[in-house]
Design an enzyme around this catalytic site. Structure first.
Site, short mmCIF file in Angstrom:
data_model
loop_
_atom_site.label_atom_id
_atom_site.label_comp_id
_atom_site.label_asym_id
_atom_site.label_seq_id
_atom_site.Cartn_x
_atom_site.Cartn_y
_atom_site.Cartn_z
N ARG A 36 -10.91 12.91 6.70
CA ARG A 36 -11.61 13.77 5.73
C ARG A 36 -13.07 13.38 5.70
NH1 ARG A 36 -9.36 9.53 2.24
NH2 ARG A 36 -11.15 8.23 1.74
N GLY A 47 -8.63 5.66 -1.95
CA GLY A 47 -9.56 5.49 -3.07
C GLY A 47 -9.14 4.37 -4.01
N GLU A 77 -7.40 1.63 8.50
CA GLU A 77 -6.85 2.97 8.38
C GLU A 77 -7.88 3.98 8.87
OE1 GLU A 77 -6.36 2.69 4.03
OE2 GLU A 77 -7.66 4.43 3.92
N LYS A 99 0.84 -1.20 0.00
CA LYS A 99 0.00 0.00 0.00
C LYS A 99 0.87 1.25 0.00
CE LYS A 99 -4.16 -1.46 2.43
NZ LYS A 99 -4.99 -1.15 3.61
N GLU A 150 -11.69 2.81 9.42
CA GLU A 150 -12.02 1.65 8.59
C GLU A 150 -11.53 0.37 9.26
OE1 GLU A 150 -12.02 3.60 4.13
OE2 GLU A 150 -10.36 2.31 4.68
#
Lengths: 166, 444
Positions: free
Chosen positions: B292, B164, B288, B158, B275
């Site tokens: 936002r 996204g 994570e 990652k 998440e």
């Protein structure tokens, strides 16, 4: 005699060797190819219709035609190559590598092949970035590369020529 | 309260923020690249400033241009939306230095939470369950090989600045590690200007369930329940819903408390999302934290009847939270409509919308910047619209979604509407029986 299916309805379809006269379930249709490639006029039960060939998928034998602005997908169960040829949609099943055009506007991120390289079907040719996604553009068939028309980092419009084949 | 907010974003989220600002009596400034000259957010804002050419790095990611736009229009706050600079610590810092309030996390918080590898360490220390992986950013490919062996394949690479679905790859075999390593570096460098990579164990058959949180400047946080985002393709969310069909009251309480713990560990200010991956035994792991507003915040708004952007602006202005948690009263689903051809492997399909008709009626919400005649540029994300339905039950929400999708007409480009129509009929989806693997076996 050709059998064609639209949805669940099946039709018997036949035509004479001029392709100007056909029958649909035994009733007469007159077909008049128009000057514009892929367009034709139909006369059926004393009514006139405008037709257009949209696409023919040789693998699935599904033809898409437009009659008076409505699209129909027709499942054809008999060989129709000759008819396609006549109506300007020939070459349905022969696979020759054509020049590669950009399927979408985007940015050429990476070029994965060289001039004079021989490639086989589905070989990755270049990476085109569009909408933040990396799209691997693959060869549509076997062939040898004649020229590469774009550079890395170049922005291209849709249908721009990317790779030319011999 | 702020007098004028500059929205450092484009598309539907820029419109979304402008709408709330209007309701709050706050003036708005739109920024736009030359590719977005005819975009709706430019027309709906009170003022608009062009900040550069189409490429994101020269416009929506170009910090000096955005700060200059805020200065010439005298904006006292910047809303970053999602994506672009929304989780960029430098941007948050530069805003602060220029006396402009950044409506989002502080630079320290973004460094602690936005940077996914250090976020994990912070969470571990706070006692939030985590997935095994590398300790921070990988120094080299050799180190990646070594850790992958320890935690065993499959593993996930990652980009530390990613999000996204961009800048991440699952690697199943050792021999594929090098190629994926290079690909992630390239994507991350291009999209976020930061090519740091970390690794974690890839948990198989997981559900993606996230908890919406809100925290104030006084160290207090609350949760606003979950969103199930398991319907994903290549880590890109396609459909979100709340409540999750997999949720129990007990699990919600446990996950909610873990999320609050996570927020309070960093004194989180503003709205954010924690998440989690939830496995079949309902054990959950921190993935994570997003500092936002998220694309799918809409469904939470629908089920708790609350404007999250308004809350976000109020928290940035220094309002305290009540401290109570919020639970869903309704069921809501969101379908992301993308300019992609679902019949051609979801390949991007930018271009001109020649005809457009939007769905409506009871329980239907549409957040979009699309209109008839709009030309979707190839430079940005493919999402052009969010279709949201809300109803008393999941079944009703699905039925409403089917009806709304059937009404929705977008011509000239290909969209993912046919995909959603098919998904809403899928027996496994209707039964609520899906994991993040769902799309791998879904046939269009």
């Amino acid at each position: 005699m050709t059998k064609a299916r639209i949805g669940n309805k099946e039709f018997d379809f036949s035509w004479d060797n001029t392709f100007h006269n056909a029958t649909l379930n035994g009733e007469k249709i007159e077909i008049q190819p128009s000057e514009k490639k892929g367009h034709f006029c139909l006369k059926y039960q004393n009514k006139k219709y405008r037709g257009e060939w949209i696409a023919f998928h040789s693998d699935t034998k599904i033809a898409i035609i437009k009659i008076n602005h409505t699209e129909f997908s027709i499942n054809i169960t008999q060989p129709i190559d000759a008819l396609l040829e006549k109506l300007g949609m020939g070459g349905g099943s022969t696979k020759k590598v054509k020049n590669l055009k950009a399927p979408m506007p985007g940015l050429v991120r990476q070029i994965l092949v060289n001039v004079d390289e021989e490639v086989t079907k589905d070989a990755p040719l270049l990476i085109l970035e569009a909408m933040k996604m990396e799209n691997v553009i693959k060869a549509q068939g076997d062939g040898k590369i004649k020229s590469i028309q774009v550079n890395q980092g170049q922005a291209v419009e849709k249908s721009a020529l990317l790779v030319e084949f011999y | 309260m702020f007098k004028k907010i500059l929205i450092a974003n484009r598309g539907e989220i820029a419109l979304r923020v402008i709408r709330t600002c209007k309701e709050m009596g706050i003036s708005t400034v739109a920024v736009y690249s030359t590719a977005d000259r005819d975009s709706l957010h430019v027309r709906f804002a009170d003022e608009a400033v062009c900040i550069g050419p189409p490429a994101s790095k020269d416009s929506y990611l170009k910090i000096p241009n955005i700060i200059a736009a805020a200065e010439i229009t005298n904006a006292d706050a910047i809303h970053p939306g999602y994506g672009f600079l929304s989780e960029n610590a430098t941007f948050s810092k530069v805003c602060k230095e220029n006396g402009i309030k950044f409506i989002g996390a502080s630079p320290e918080m973004i460094d602690a939470m936005g940077d996914k590898s250090s976020a994990k360490q912070t969470m571990k220390n706070a006692g939030v369950p985590c997935i095994p992986g590398s300790e921070g950013i990988l120094e080299s490919l050799e180190e990646a090989h070594k850790i992958a062996k320890e935690i065993k394949y499959p593993i996930m690479l990652k980009a530390t600045a990613g999000g996204g679905g961009k800048g991440m790859r699952v690697v199943y075999k050792e021999e594929d590690l090098e190629d994926s390593w290079e690909a992630v570096r390239r994507e991350a460098g291009a999209a976020f200007g930061n090519d740091g990579i970390y690794m974690e164990k890839f948990v198989e058959e997981p559900r993606h369930i996230e908890i919406q949180i809100a925290g104030d400047q006084y160290g207090k946080a609350c949760h606003l329940s979950e969103r199930d985002c398991s319907i994903q393709r290549r880590h890109q969310k396609l459909v979100e819903e709340t409540p999750s069909p997999f949720m129990t009251d007990e699990l919600r309480e446990k996950m909610g408390q873990a999320a609050i713990k996570a927020a309070e560990a960093v004194q989180y200010e503003g709205v954010g999302t924690v998440e989690f991956l939830v496995d079949k035994n309902r054990d959950f792991y921190f993935m994570e934290m997003n500092t936002r507003i998220q694309v799918e915040h809409t469904i939470t708004e629908e089920v708790i009847n609350y404007d999250l952007v308004k809350e976000q602006i109020k928290l940035a202005a220094g309002d305290p939270i009540s401290g109570r948690n919020y639970y869903p009263k309704m069921h809501s689903i969101q379908c992301r409509i993308n300019a992609e051809d679902p019949f051609k492997n979801f390949s991007p399909c930018p271009g001109k919308i020649t005809a457009y008709h939007s769905p409506g009626g009871h329980g239907v919400r549409l957040d979009t910047h699309a209109y008839a005649g709009y030309v979707i540029p190839p430079n940005y994300d493919s999402m052009i619209s969010k279709l949201i339905t809300v109803a008393q039950t999941r079944e009703e929400a699905i039925t409403k979604m089917q009806r709304a999708l059937d009404e929705y007409i977008i011509e000239g480009i290909k969209t993912t509407i046919p995909f959603h129509q098919k998904l809403m009929k899928d027996p496994q989806f209707r039964a609520g029986n899906f994991t993040t693997k769902f799309m791998e076996s879904f046939e269009m």
